[in-house]
Design an enzyme around this catalytic site. Structure first.
Site, short mmCIF file in Angstrom:
data_model
loop_
_atom_site.label_atom_id
_atom_site.label_comp_id
_atom_site.label_asym_id
_atom_site.label_seq_id
_atom_site.Cartn_x
_atom_site.Cartn_y
_atom_site.Cartn_z
N HIS A 17 71.61 37.70 22.43
CA HIS A 17 71.43 37.07 21.12
C HIS A 17 69.95 36.97 20.76
O HIS A 17 69.54 37.39 19.66
CB HIS A 17 72.06 35.68 21.14
CG HIS A 17 71.97 34.96 19.82
ND1 HIS A 17 72.95 35.04 18.86
CD2 HIS A 17 70.99 34.16 19.31
CE1 HIS A 17 72.59 34.32 17.82
NE2 HIS A 17 71.41 33.77 18.05
N GLU A 18 69.16 36.43 21.66
CA GLU A 18 67.73 36.26 21.39
C GLU A 18 67.01 37.61 21.32
O GLU A 18 66.03 37.76 20.58
CB GLU A 18 67.09 35.36 22.44
CG GLU A 18 67.65 33.95 22.51
CD GLU A 18 67.64 33.22 21.18
OE1 GLU A 18 66.76 33.51 20.34
OE2 GLU A 18 68.52 32.37 20.97
N HIS A 21 67.01 38.89 17.73
CA HIS A 21 65.94 38.30 16.92
C HIS A 21 64.59 38.92 17.29
O HIS A 21 63.79 39.28 16.42
CB HIS A 21 65.85 36.78 17.16
CG HIS A 21 67.06 36.02 16.71
ND1 HIS A 21 67.64 36.18 15.47
CD2 HIS A 21 67.79 35.04 17.34
CE1 HIS A 21 68.66 35.36 15.35
NE2 HIS A 21 68.78 34.66 16.47
#
Length: 352
Positions: A17-18, A21
């Site tokens: 997920h990170e 980003h």
């Protein structure tokens, strides 16, 4: 081993997920100050280039800290080209959306792996036939194999079951293989009440048979496996969204909501069943994480995207005062949800 599997599952989901980003921020030339798995004090940290990479003490998520996230901050002229708040709206939106997107991509990848290495599929071979039910009346016997229904070839039990459930009261032409002999029978599935996965009462067709414990391992090539991965991800995403809606409609009990404790328990249990089960579980949780983050709640990715939608309409960023109040409300809601999830987890442990 089960606890290790749970930690690995949770860590991978947060990392992916990170990473979404992070990679999009880097692609758009944003200065990324920190990339952390976990919150709170750092346990391990190392700086490469301009970014500090950390593993932090509280393993309940992670974050990517970008320079200039506060649009009201005073940014030096020479740093504006690297500040998140000074990037075009579409770039900021893509950076925020990339986290949930990467979780969905991970789910596709994981389901593809399962399909490449083999999925056990139940064969359409009859074990028991219930007296008084349509199959018994039509003469179906234990050991019969369903070949086709209304001209549709049947390879697996789920295919057969799906057609029968959708056609209560309709005469079906069913071809069976009994030894070396092929027979054609006509069966009318009985209209019956059943429960769907959300616990709702539905009307389905049943003929009164159970399957033999006969499986075949089905493997797909790379392209077909990826296609199946997309199909399964879409199916689980749709079911998850419907499930969330039904929680708000009070169709699904709110005590079904689980937190990290439940995730760790389920990861441990699925790891003990087998690697395929663990991979499938990870894919489902990854989809849930993506959808949760896309909810239009301030402090979540979906909340940021909502502010960007407003910004696109009013042609200016939402004021910091409004965002601060909204973030306080969003954080309160999120903490309340986490507390409720923890409460449900503890109640489950005490009742087991």
């Amino acid at each position: 081993m089960g606890i290790i599997a749970a930690v690995v599952v949770f860590g991978i989901l947060v990392f992916v997920h990170e990473l979404g980003h992070f990679l999009f921020a880097k692609y758009f030339k944003v200065y990324v100050e920190k990339f952390s798995i976990g919150f709170g004090p750092s346990i391990v940290s190392k700086k490469y280039g301009e970014t500090e990479y950390l593993i932090s003490a509280v393993p309940l998520g992670g974050y990517v800290k970008m320079y200039g996230e506060d649009p009201s901050a005073d940014i030096p002229e020479e740093m504006k080209k690297k500040a998140f708040s000074h990037k075009p709206l579409y770039q900021r939106s893509l950076i925020v959306f990339a986290g949930p997107l990467f979780n969905l991509i991970l789910a596709v990848f994981l389901f593809a792996i399962i399909n490449m290495f083999g999925m056990p599929m139940l064969l359409p071979v009859i074990d028991k036939v219930q007296e008084g039910m349509p199959a018994f009346e039509a003469g179906i016997k234990s050991g019969d194999k369903i070949v086709s229904i209304d001209g549709i070839d049947i390879k697996y039990w789920d295919e057969m079951s799906g057609i029968i459930k959708k056609n209560p009261g309709k005469t079906l032409e069913i071809k069976i293989l009994r030894g070396s002999e092929q027979l054609t029978l006509h069966i009318v599935p009985k209209l019956s009440k059943s429960k769907n996965i959300f616990g709702e009462e539905v009307r389905v067709g049943l003929i009164g048979v159970t399957p033999k414990d006969e499986f075949v391992t089905v493997r797909y090539n790379l392209l077909d496996a990826i296609s199946k991965g997309f199909e399964k991800t879409y199916e689980v995403t749709k079911l998850t969204i419907v499930g969330i809606v039904k929680i708000f409609q009070k169709v699904v009990p709110a005590d079904n909501i689980g937190g990290p404790i439940m995730i760790f328990q389920m990861a441990k249990e699925t790891a003990q069943i087998g690697i395929n089960s663990l991979i499938a579980f990870m894919a489902v949780i990854s989809i849930n994480l993506a959808i949760l983050n896309l909810l239009p709640v301030p402090v979540l990715d979906g909340g940021h995207l909502f502010f960007y939608m407003v910004e696109a309409v009013i042609r200016r960023p939402v004021s910091m005062k409004v965002r601060e109040y909204a973030n306080m409300v969003g954080l309160a809601l999120l903490l309340a949800l986490m507390a409720f999830a923890f409460y449900n987890d503890i109640v489950r442990i005490l009742h087991n």
